[in-house]
Design a protein around this motif. Structure first.
Motif, PDB file in Angstrom:
ATOM      1  N   LEU A 161       0.827  -1.220   0.000  1.00  0.00           N
ATOM      2  CA  LEU A 161       0.000   0.000   0.000  1.00  0.00           C
ATOM      3  C   LEU A 161       0.854   1.260   0.000  1.00  0.00           C
ATOM      4  O   LEU A 161       0.519   2.266  -0.616  1.00  0.00           O
ATOM      5  N   ASP A 213      -7.406   5.428   1.092  1.00  0.00           N
ATOM      6  CA  ASP A 213      -6.313   4.973   1.948  1.00  0.00           C
ATOM      7  C   ASP A 213      -5.941   6.048   2.964  1.00  0.00           C
ATOM      8  O   ASP A 213      -5.621   5.739   4.114  1.00  0.00           O
ATOM      9  N   ARG A 270       0.864   4.285  -2.673  1.00  0.00           N
ATOM     10  CA  ARG A 270       0.759   5.699  -2.303  1.00  0.00           C
ATOM     11  C   ARG A 270       1.806   6.549  -2.982  1.00  0.00           C
ATOM     12  O   ARG A 270       1.540   7.642  -3.446  1.00  0.00           O
ATOM     13  N   GLU A 296     -11.262  -0.340   4.906  1.00  0.00           N
ATOM     14  CA  GLU A 296     -10.261  -1.325   4.494  1.00  0.00           C
ATOM     15  C   GLU A 296     -10.787  -2.196   3.363  1.00  0.00           C
ATOM     16  O   GLU A 296     -10.068  -2.513   2.423  1.00  0.00           O
ATOM     17  N   ARG A 336      -8.391   5.838   5.628  1.00  0.00           N
ATOM     18  CA  ARG A 336      -8.103   4.648   6.419  1.00  0.00           C
ATOM     19  C   ARG A 336      -7.029   4.943   7.461  1.00  0.00           C
ATOM     20  O   ARG A 336      -7.148   4.583   8.628  1.00  0.00           O
ATOM     21  N   ARG A 337      -5.989   5.626   7.031  1.00  0.00           N
ATOM     22  CA  ARG A 337      -4.890   5.907   7.955  1.00  0.00           C
ATOM     23  C   ARG A 337      -5.312   6.877   9.051  1.00  0.00           C
ATOM     24  O   ARG A 337      -4.894   6.757  10.198  1.00  0.00           O
ATOM     25  N   VAL A 376     -10.439  -0.300   0.239  1.00  0.00           N
ATOM     26  CA  VAL A 376      -9.046  -0.210  -0.213  1.00  0.00           C
ATOM     27  C   VAL A 376      -8.616  -1.529  -0.850  1.00  0.00           C
ATOM     28  O   VAL A 376      -8.041  -1.550  -1.936  1.00  0.00           O
TER      29      VAL A 376
END
Length: 420
Positions: free
Chosen positions: A4, A34, A8, A93, A37-38, A96
């Motif tokens: 991932l 993403d 990015r 998730e 998500r982070r 993603v």
RNA sequence: GGAGGAUUAGUCUAAUUGGUAAGGCAGCGGUCUUGAAAACCGCCGGCAGUGAUGCCUUGGGGGUUCGAGUCCCUCAUCCUCCGCCA
């Protein structure tokens, strides 16, 4: 799957790679999702930290017999909030991974850019184009000699299935045993005879799912799949394992039948043995360190070539262009044998380096030292070889002038006869 | 298919009424030594981070709870028994 973080930081390279591979994955949304998500992970982790700390305080208060109602009420709110974040995280998730699982592997440095099979590079050609006195295609040969029965295969199972009969059946078994013994004796493999039905995880592990779902035979009752190649069980043999550095490269070979629905195939493509729903194959797989995998690919290729050479078949090696290289592969060599009756080259082996793409999906790792960080292994595999098309090439290349087929020298100790 | 039991990190083995995974072995690094062993010190599940640190981890997934190795549901695997069967 790709890393991932790599996605990015290299989104434009990934777009280019998707184009070069003739794939259609849409990655537009992944960066945004993403990022979300982070953020959720960060927020949730803060709250979880609070919960962990205060829970210890509650435990201490209780031990001393002191009241803790305030803190418990406070944590009830925090816990509810954590649940909300966790639900949101799960959703994010899923989104993603839905995208990430459909992104193809990055191509290796030496892969020529091209659209179709026409752009594949011929690496080398071995042997001589055999001169045919009789010009017969394998179907005619097989029918005349009564060694393969497609009509009854169709009656019993359906189109694309066949019975091998008499000397045909024995020749097929001879090929399988010869190939296995050859690899075991000369190439230092460990043999595995795998299950032919596998679960869904395994299919994701090697990358057949989700993309190739329609090409798979599936039992919905048990949610199991008939393997399209022994690559699936042989690679997933080490699913979620930590391998020992000293043991790499690990080499397995194994026989299995291969089941493919071949949805979308039609016409003369599906006639005869060129495209069938079930065929036999001996497969080689290799678990390697990252720095060694390209060298291992060359070795794997030469091991597959050794079989074709031993059978005395005229063949050539292709380096597949970008557009012809499969979803999970970083680079692929094909071996094609010449079929004089068909007047074409038939693919009998595909040798690929999957780099860390399958290993990340299947979570197969190694440590250089017991206190080192785990790294993903590189996985490779190659057919060694697919027997049905080798059978075609043998029938057509070894056809003599009176319509019989001479058994290649190396197979005779397995068949017990020299001529069909 | 039915009944019962089990599953803790590479491996073995602990954990009061539910209070936040303790140790042994193996392995790795170091001290000491001519070298090795022994002894001693440190590391020794995963993820993120340069790091401090944080989060996660008791076969998988859910649930109850402020808090789950522990209670509940479900799935998987293994063991024992019954049934069926190549």
């Amino acid at each position: 799957m790709l890393d991932l973080r790599f996605i990015r930081e290299n989104i434009s390279l990934i777009r280019e790679n998707i184009q070069n591979k003739n794939e259609s994955a849409n990655v537009d949304a992944i960066l945004e999702i993403d990022e979300k998500r982070r953020q959720i992970i960060q927020e949730a982790d803060k709250l979880k930290n609070t919960r962990n700390v205060v829970s210890k305080e509650i435990a201490n208060l209780k031990k001393q017999g002191l009241p803790a109602e305030d803190k418990i009420a406070e944590m009830k709110i925090v816990s509810d909030k954590i649940k909300e974040y966790d639900d949101e995280l799960r959703e994010t998730e899923t989104k993603v991974y839905d995208i990430a699982l459909k992104i193809p592997n990055m191509l290796g440095p030496d892969v020529p850019i091209g659209r179709s099979a026409d752009d594949n590079q011929i690496v080398r050609t071995w042997g001589e184009m055999p001169v045919q006195q009789l010009n017969k295609a394998h179907m005619e040969i097989a029918t005349d000699l009564n060694i393969i029965d497609f009509e009854r295969g169709a009656k019993v199972s359906g189109g694309g299935f066949a019975f091998y009969r008499g000397k045909g059946a024995k020749l097929e078994r001879a090929l399988i045993n010869f190939m296995l013994d050859f690899h075991l004796d000369n190439h230092n493999y460990t043999e595995l005879l795998p299950p032919f039905l596998v679960n869904e995880n395994s299919m994701y592990g090697t990358g057949q799912l989700p993309k190739m779902k329609d090409d798979m035979y599936h039992d919905p009752e048990e949610n199991m799949y008939l393997i399209p190649t022994a690559e699936v069980p042989l690679t997933n043999y080490h699913y979620e394992e930590m391998l020992k550095f000293e043991e790499l490269p690990i080499k397995y070979c194994g026989y299995s039948p291969c089941f493919r629905r071949e949805a979308g195939s039609y016409g003369k493509e599906v006639r005869g043995f060129l495209r069938v729903h079930q065929f036999n194959k001996v497969e080689m797989v290799n678990f390697s360190t990252p720095e060694n995998s390209w060298a291992q690919l060359e070795i794997l290729l030469s091991e597959a070539e050794d079989i074709v050479k031993a059978l005395g078949l005229h063949y050539r090696v292709l380096r597949l262009c970008s557009g012809d290289t499969s979803f999970s592969s970083a680079m692929t060599y094909d071996i094609e044998v010449w079929a004089p009756g068909e007047q074409k080259w038939l693919e009998v082996s595909s040798c690929s380096n999957f780099t860390d793409f399958q290993a990340r999906r299947a979570n197969i790792r190694f440590k250089r030292r017991s206190d080192a960080k785990p790294e993903f292994v590189h996985t490779l595999n190659g057919s060694g070889l697919a027997t049905s098309r080798i059978m075609v090439a043998i029938l057509e290349q070894y056809l003599n002038s009176d319509g019989n087929v001479v058994v290649p020298e190396v197979l005779r100790k397995y068949t017990g006869f020299e001529i069909i």
